[in-house]
Design a protein around this motif. Structure first.
Motif, PDB file in Angstrom:
ATOM      1  N   ALA A 196     -19.588  -9.003   5.154  1.00 59.09           N
ATOM      2  CA  ALA A 196     -19.307  -8.425   3.835  1.00 59.09           C
ATOM      3  C   ALA A 196     -18.651  -7.048   3.980  1.00 59.09           C
ATOM      4  CB  ALA A 196     -20.594  -8.323   3.014  1.00 59.09           C
ATOM      5  N   ASP A 197     -19.175  -6.221   4.881  1.00 53.41           N
ATOM      6  CA  ASP A 197     -18.585  -4.895   5.109  1.00 53.41           C
ATOM      7  C   ASP A 197     -17.176  -5.023   5.684  1.00 53.41           C
ATOM      8  OD1 ASP A 197     -20.771  -3.364   4.201  1.00 53.41           O
ATOM      9  OD2 ASP A 197     -21.748  -3.470   6.159  1.00 53.41           O
ATOM     10  N   LEU A 198     -16.978  -5.982   6.565  1.00 52.66           N
ATOM     11  CA  LEU A 198     -15.658  -6.216   7.152  1.00 52.66           C
ATOM     12  C   LEU A 198     -14.660  -6.619   6.064  1.00 52.66           C
ATOM     13  CD1 LEU A 198     -13.994  -6.310   9.719  1.00 52.66           C
ATOM     14  CD2 LEU A 198     -14.797  -8.640  10.080  1.00 52.66           C
ATOM     15  N   HIS A 199     -15.080  -7.483   5.153  1.00 57.48           N
ATOM     16  CA  HIS A 199     -14.203  -7.881   4.045  1.00 57.48           C
ATOM     17  C   HIS A 199     -13.863  -6.684   3.156  1.00 57.48           C
ATOM     18  CE1 HIS A 199     -14.035 -12.109   4.949  1.00 57.48           C
ATOM     19  NE2 HIS A 199     -15.343 -12.170   5.034  1.00 57.48           N
ATOM     20  N   ASP A 200     -14.840  -5.793   2.947  1.00 54.88           N
ATOM     21  CA  ASP A 200     -14.590  -4.583   2.150  1.00 54.88           C
ATOM     22  C   ASP A 200     -13.550  -3.690   2.825  1.00 54.88           C
ATOM     23  OD1 ASP A 200     -16.455  -5.432   0.290  1.00 54.88           O
ATOM     24  OD2 ASP A 200     -18.036  -4.069   0.977  1.00 54.88           O
ATOM     25  N   VAL A 231      -7.704  -1.835   3.180  1.00 53.69           N
ATOM     26  CA  VAL A 231      -6.538  -1.495   4.001  1.00 53.69           C
ATOM     27  C   VAL A 231      -5.395  -2.509   3.964  1.00 53.69           C
ATOM     28  CG1 VAL A 231      -7.894  -0.081   5.594  1.00 53.69           C
ATOM     29  CG2 VAL A 231      -7.524  -2.494   6.125  1.00 53.69           C
ATOM     30  N   GLU A 232      -5.657  -3.710   3.468  1.00 54.81           N
ATOM     31  CA  GLU A 232      -4.585  -4.712   3.462  1.00 54.81           C
ATOM     32  C   GLU A 232      -3.553  -4.367   2.401  1.00 54.81           C
ATOM     33  OE1 GLU A 232      -3.823  -9.514   3.495  1.00 54.81           O
ATOM     34  OE2 GLU A 232      -5.723  -8.768   2.746  1.00 54.81           O
ATOM     35  N   GLU A 233      -2.319  -4.422   2.795  1.00 57.97           N
ATOM     36  CA  GLU A 233      -1.220  -4.042   1.926  1.00 57.97           C
ATOM     37  C   GLU A 233      -0.696  -5.260   1.177  1.00 57.97           C
ATOM     38  OE1 GLU A 233       2.594  -2.497   3.685  1.00 57.97           O
ATOM     39  OE2 GLU A 233       1.627  -0.621   3.071  1.00 57.97           O
ATOM     40  N   ASP A 234      -0.838  -5.274  -0.120  1.00 58.00           N
ATOM     41  CA  ASP A 234      -0.259  -6.314  -0.980  1.00 58.00           C
ATOM     42  C   ASP A 234      -0.604  -7.738  -0.566  1.00 58.00           C
ATOM     43  OD1 ASP A 234       0.997  -4.229  -2.388  1.00 58.00           O
ATOM     44  OD2 ASP A 234       2.714  -4.282  -1.034  1.00 58.00           O
ATOM     45  N   HIS A 235      -1.764  -7.938   0.018  1.00 58.69           N
ATOM     46  CA  HIS A 235      -2.223  -9.274   0.425  1.00 58.69           C
ATOM     47  C   HIS A 235      -1.171 -10.041   1.226  1.00 58.69           C
ATOM     48  CE1 HIS A 235      -5.711  -8.529  -1.996  1.00 58.69           C
ATOM     49  NE2 HIS A 235      -4.943  -8.245  -3.030  1.00 58.69           N
ATOM     50  N   THR A 236      -0.517  -9.338   2.133  1.00 54.72           N
ATOM     51  CA  THR A 236       0.519  -9.945   2.967  1.00 54.72           C
ATOM     52  C   THR A 236      -0.058 -10.620   4.204  1.00 54.72           C
ATOM     53  OG1 THR A 236       0.791  -7.898   4.208  1.00 54.72           O
ATOM     54  CG2 THR A 236       2.242  -8.221   2.294  1.00 54.72           C
ATOM     55  N   GLY A 237      -1.330 -10.333   4.502  1.00 49.69           N
ATOM     56  CA  GLY A 237      -1.929 -10.858   5.723  1.00 49.69           C
ATOM     57  C   GLY A 237      -1.763  -9.907   6.897  1.00 49.69           C
ATOM     58  N   PHE A 238      -1.189  -8.732   6.623  1.00 53.18           N
ATOM     59  CA  PHE A 238      -0.976  -7.744   7.679  1.00 53.18           C
ATOM     60  C   PHE A 238      -1.538  -6.399   7.254  1.00 53.18           C
ATOM     61  CE2 PHE A 238       2.078 -11.000   8.572  1.00 53.18           C
ATOM     62  CZ  PHE A 238       1.963 -11.137   9.947  1.00 53.18           C
ATOM     63  N   ILE A 239      -2.024  -5.662   8.241  1.00 50.26           N
ATOM     64  CA  ILE A 239      -2.606  -4.344   8.009  1.00 50.26           C
ATOM     65  C   ILE A 239      -1.726  -3.319   8.704  1.00 50.26           C
ATOM     66  CG2 ILE A 239      -4.639  -2.881   8.315  1.00 50.26           C
ATOM     67  CD1 ILE A 239      -5.307  -5.382   6.690  1.00 50.26           C
ATOM     68  N   PRO A 240      -1.183  -2.339   7.951  1.00 47.85           N
ATOM     69  CA  PRO A 240      -0.391  -1.282   8.587  1.00 47.85           C
ATOM     70  C   PRO A 240      -1.304  -0.216   9.190  1.00 47.85           C
ATOM     71  CG  PRO A 240      -0.326  -1.052   6.202  1.00 47.85           C
ATOM     72  CD  PRO A 240      -1.149  -2.276   6.496  1.00 47.85           C
ATOM     73  N   VAL A 241      -0.879   0.369  10.297  1.00 45.69           N
ATOM     74  CA  VAL A 241      -1.681   1.371  10.987  1.00 45.69           C
ATOM     75  C   VAL A 241      -1.951   2.576  10.093  1.00 45.69           C
ATOM     76  CG1 VAL A 241       0.220   2.604  12.131  1.00 45.69           C
ATOM     77  CG2 VAL A 241      -2.047   2.553  13.194  1.00 45.69           C
ATOM     78  N   ASP A 242      -0.989   2.958   9.241  1.00 41.26           N
ATOM     79  CA  ASP A 242      -1.196   4.146   8.410  1.00 41.26           C
ATOM     80  C   ASP A 242      -2.260   3.940   7.335  1.00 41.26           C
ATOM     81  OD1 ASP A 242       0.565   2.435   7.047  1.00 41.26           O
ATOM     82  OD2 ASP A 242       1.563   4.083   6.015  1.00 41.26           O
ATOM     83  N   LYS A 243      -2.580   2.706   6.990  1.00 40.44           N
ATOM     84  CA  LYS A 243      -3.682   2.427   6.052  1.00 40.44           C
ATOM     85  C   LYS A 243      -5.006   2.313   6.818  1.00 40.44           C
ATOM     86  CE  LYS A 243      -1.287   1.456   2.208  1.00 40.44           C
ATOM     87  NZ  LYS A 243      -1.399   2.061   0.943  1.00 40.44           N
ATOM     88  N   PHE A 244      -4.942   1.726   8.006  1.00 39.05           N
ATOM     89  CA  PHE A 244      -6.141   1.486   8.807  1.00 39.05           C
ATOM     90  C   PHE A 244      -6.695   2.773   9.412  1.00 39.05           C
ATOM     91  CE2 PHE A 244      -8.155   0.106  12.870  1.00 39.05           C
ATOM     92  CZ  PHE A 244      -9.146  -0.697  12.337  1.00 39.05           C
ATOM     93  N   LEU A 245      -5.804   3.640   9.875  1.00 38.05           N
ATOM     94  CA  LEU A 245      -6.210   4.846  10.606  1.00 38.05           C
ATOM     95  C   LEU A 245      -7.175   5.741   9.823  1.00 38.05           C
ATOM     96  CD1 LEU A 245      -5.853   6.356  13.299  1.00 38.05           C
ATOM     97  CD2 LEU A 245      -3.914   7.523  12.269  1.00 38.05           C
TER      98      LEU A 245
END
Length: 169
Positions: free
Chosen positions: A60-64, A69-83
């Motif tokens: 549940a925490d992982l999904h949160d 951090v997921e950008e526009d539900h593209t299936g990809f996470i950009p480093v600048d959101k994750f960092l």
């Protein structure tokens, strides 16, 4: 002016020296899964990246975290959101690893006959039918890495150190 900065700095800079080190650690983990070298990773890799950083959130925490951090539900996470999100998680010591003694106790509860191992079928049942369920991919990955495939057993006492993270590293 240099003296003023130094005298005002100690209370404010207590966490500042940590931030560059934390950023370096996060970027290194992220980069390992940035297969296209485009500063993005597949959303399915985020859990592995977070675990490799010594954090063990619930599903549940992982999904949160992913939702944050997921950008526009593209299936990809950009480093600048994750960092920034992961920096906060690490600096606040969220989702700490399970201590070795508790992990050993958990295995011992499952090993009702105190044999020192679990059979693959038995462990698979626990992983897929009880508690927080493993995905097929997580189960396969864990059993591939941890099982003695000649005997179809998992000798958990030998694996405890592989399943835990030294917080001082």
């Amino acid at each position: 002016m240099t003296e003023d900065k130094q005298s005002a700095g100690p209370s404010a800079s207590a966490t500042e020296p940590l931030v560059p080190d934390v950023h370096k650690k996060i970027k290194a983990a992220f980069t390992a899964f940035d297969y296209e070298s485009n500063n993005k990773v597949d959303v399915r890799e985020i859990g592995t990246i977070i675990y490799s950083l010594g954090c063990f959130p619930t599903q549940a925490d992982l999904h949160d975290i992913i939702a944050e951090v997921e950008e526009d539900h593209t299936g990809f996470i950009p480093v600048d959101k994750f960092l920034p999100v992961m920096t906060k998680v690490l600096l606040e010591h969220k989702f700490p690893p399970i201590p070795e003694d508790l992990l050993l106790q958990a295995f011992e509860v499952l090993d009702k006959e105190n044999k020192g191992y679990l059979e693959l079928e038995e462990l698979t049942k626990y992983m897929t039918q009880e508690g927080e369920l493993f995905t097929q991919e997580e189960k396969d990955e864990m059993l591939t890495a941890l099982a003695d495939h000649e005997k179809n057993l998992v000798y958990y006492k030998d694996l405890i150190s592989q399943l835990t993270v030294d917080p001082d590293i």
